[in-house]
Motif scaffolding. Structure first.
Motif, short mmCIF file in Angstrom:
data_model
loop_
_atom_site.label_atom_id
_atom_site.label_comp_id
_atom_site.label_asym_id
_atom_site.label_seq_id
_atom_site.Cartn_x
_atom_site.Cartn_y
_atom_site.Cartn_z
N LEU A 1 0.88 -1.27 -0.08
CA LEU A 1 -0.08 -0.16 0.17
C LEU A 1 0.92 1.20 -0.10
N ALA A 2 1.23 1.99 -1.21
CA ALA A 2 2.09 3.06 -1.27
C ALA A 2 1.41 4.25 -0.76
N VAL A 3 2.29 4.92 -0.12
CA VAL A 3 1.59 6.47 0.42
C VAL A 3 1.97 7.34 -0.82
N ARG A 4 1.01 8.10 -1.03
CA ARG A 4 1.00 9.14 -2.17
C ARG A 4 1.62 10.48 -1.88
N GLY A 5 1.54 10.74 -0.42
CA GLY A 5 2.14 11.98 0.09
C GLY A 5 1.94 12.26 1.57
N LEU A 6 2.75 13.42 1.79
CA LEU A 6 2.84 13.75 3.13
C LEU A 6 2.26 15.20 3.28
N ALA A 7 1.33 15.19 4.35
CA ALA A 7 0.70 16.67 4.50
C ALA A 7 1.55 17.23 5.92
N VAL A 8 2.04 18.26 5.92
CA VAL A 8 2.88 18.86 6.85
C VAL A 8 1.80 19.70 7.62
N ASN A 9 1.47 19.30 9.06
CA ASN A 9 0.72 20.42 9.68
C ASN A 9 1.21 21.00 10.76
N ARG A 10 0.66 22.16 11.23
CA ARG A 10 0.79 22.91 12.43
C ARG A 10 2.29 23.62 12.30
N LEU A 11 2.81 23.85 11.16
CA LEU A 11 3.97 24.59 11.01
C LEU A 11 3.83 26.11 11.75
N THR A 12 4.64 26.45 12.57
CA THR A 12 4.62 27.82 13.27
C THR A 12 5.05 28.76 12.37
N PRO A 13 4.25 29.92 12.50
CA PRO A 13 4.24 31.20 11.56
C PRO A 13 5.83 31.69 11.92
N SER A 14 6.35 32.37 11.06
CA SER A 14 7.54 33.27 11.38
C SER A 14 7.16 34.72 11.91
N PRO A 15 7.87 35.33 12.97
CA PRO A 15 7.39 36.46 13.47
C PRO A 15 7.96 37.42 12.42
N ASP A 16 7.62 39.00 12.24
CA ASP A 16 8.12 39.76 11.54
C ASP A 16 9.62 40.10 11.89
N ASP A 17 10.24 40.68 10.72
CA ASP A 17 11.70 40.89 11.00
C ASP A 17 12.04 41.90 12.11
N ASP A 18 11.00 42.91 12.33
CA ASP A 18 11.22 43.91 13.32
C ASP A 18 11.01 43.45 14.79
N GLU A 19 10.71 42.23 14.97
CA GLU A 19 10.15 41.86 16.28
C GLU A 19 11.34 41.08 16.87
N ASN A 20 11.72 41.64 18.18
CA ASN A 20 12.94 40.97 18.66
C ASN A 20 12.57 40.85 20.06
N GLY A 21 11.54 40.63 20.50
CA GLY A 21 11.44 40.33 22.00
C GLY A 21 11.62 38.94 22.42
N ARG A 22 11.33 38.41 23.52
CA ARG A 22 11.48 37.10 23.97
C ARG A 22 10.72 36.10 23.21
N GLY A 23 9.39 36.37 22.89
CA GLY A 23 8.45 35.46 22.02
C GLY A 23 8.98 35.52 20.58
N ALA A 24 9.39 36.60 20.12
CA ALA A 24 9.56 36.57 18.49
C ALA A 24 11.15 35.68 18.78
N ARG A 25 11.99 35.70 19.61
CA ARG A 25 13.24 35.13 19.35
C ARG A 25 12.79 33.39 19.64
N TYR A 26 11.81 33.02 20.77
CA TYR A 26 11.24 31.84 20.54
C TYR A 26 10.88 31.38 19.34
N LEU A 27 9.88 31.92 18.88
CA LEU A 27 9.29 31.72 17.48
C LEU A 27 10.47 31.29 16.35
N ARG A 28 11.42 32.13 16.48
CA ARG A 28 12.54 32.10 15.27
C ARG A 28 13.32 30.84 15.57
#
Length: 326
Positions: free
Chosen positions: A241-268
């Protein structure tokens, strides 16, 4: 694309979201589509925001889309009663209680859940003439693999059991009439007829799964999910039974470039780790990545479900020739 489509994966990766989104995509393309949940959590009702049962029900606000939820506990109970009835009709009254006791014990053993559920979704396949596509939201990977491995295992088991039954009838009849010419009672033997019926059922199931079914695996961008997906893909391949594809779910969005707080560093940092796993999925797996779905703040339903459907790079075209029961 084949008529039957399965979305599998480890528990909690988002199989319900992907299967529902793909069903929405198929319905939007003009296909009469049924999405079937075999997950005891019954998340499909939550995704479509309406109560569903074990028969196809039109999804509110979605033309051409139906959904149903199979209750595993009810299926095990139904399977138990059907087995009792089938065997109870074929044994003497003195044996009925013992037969019932043995069947009760058998339904408490590992595999009974999978066997009952397998019967039900194959029945859905066999009675799906009204639909162009049937999408299954399966149980977690381990249970799914055991489920899908049943046809090959049981076909051989039934063949061996049938041969022993024929030998038993042959010896009994020879002893009963005292010569070597047994009467032809086995032609109408109800147990043999039942075994042949079950063998044909599993042959049909194996053929549908190998020839008319597409499998997709849903994976989260973390090490445990990637490893589980590798095992699932290999396990399915081992069963043809061959697998036809992989659906990657729950990717974390990247913060904006000008964000540098603790949350933004964690997200990066989080995004960097996830992108490494995504590269592994793209480079080390034979199957293509057919979706990269970012995490939403709100639950994926309504318009969000339509957005996810648009991000799924999975064909919706109907099969060239619909599967038959022959």
């Amino acid at each position: 694309m084949e008529k039957f489509v399965f979305f599998g994966g480890k528990g909690g990766v988002g199989k319900t979201t992907m299967s529902a989104a793909y069903a929405v995509k198929c319905a939007a393309a003009g296909l009469d589509t049924l999405v079937v949940s075999t997950d005891p959590a019954h998340s499909t009702s939550d995704v479509f925001d309406q109560r569903l049962g074990d028969e196809p029900q039109a999804v509110d606000g979605r033309d051409g889309l139906w959904a149903m939820e199979i209750d595993p506990d009810e299926e095990v109970e139904h399977h138990l009663m059907e087995t009792k009835r089938a065997l109870g009709d074929q044994v003497s009254a003195a044996l009925v209680n013992e037969i019932d006791r043995q069947i009760e014990m058998a339904h408490q053993t590992p595999g009974a859940y999978e066997a009952a559920l397998f019967d039900r979704f194959v029945d859905v396949m066999r009675s799906s003439e009204a639909f162009d596509r049937v999408v299954f939201d399966t149980s977690p990977t381990g249970g799914t693999l055991r489920l899908l491995g049943l046809p090959e295992f049981l076909e051989g088991w039934i063949d061996r059991l049938r041969r022993k039954r024929e030998q038993s009838i042959d010896l009994y009849e020879k002893a009963a009439i005292g010569n070597t010419e047994p009467r032809r009672v086995m032609d109408g033997d109800p147990i043999l007829a039942r075994l042949r019926e079950r063998k044909e059922f599993f042959e049909y199931a194996g053929r549908m799964l190998r020839e008319h079914t597409a499998f997709f695996l849903v994976v989260n961008p973390d090490e445990l999910s990637v490893r589980e997906t590798r095992r699932a893909a290999d396990g399915l391949a081992d069963r043809g039974l061959a697998v036809r594809g992989l659906a990657v779910n729950r990717l974390t969005p990247s913060p904006d470039d000008d964000e540098n707080g603790r949350g933004a560093r964690y997200l990066r940092d989080r995004v960097a780790t996830e992108r490494a796993h995504l590269r592994t999925l793209r480079e080390a797996f034979d199957q293509p990545v057919v979706a990269e779905i970012e995490t939403r703040v709100e639950e994926v339903k309504g318009d969000f479900l339509t957005e996810v459907a648009e991000e799924l790079d999975v064909d919706t075209a109907p099969p060239a020739a619909p599967p038959t029961d022959e």
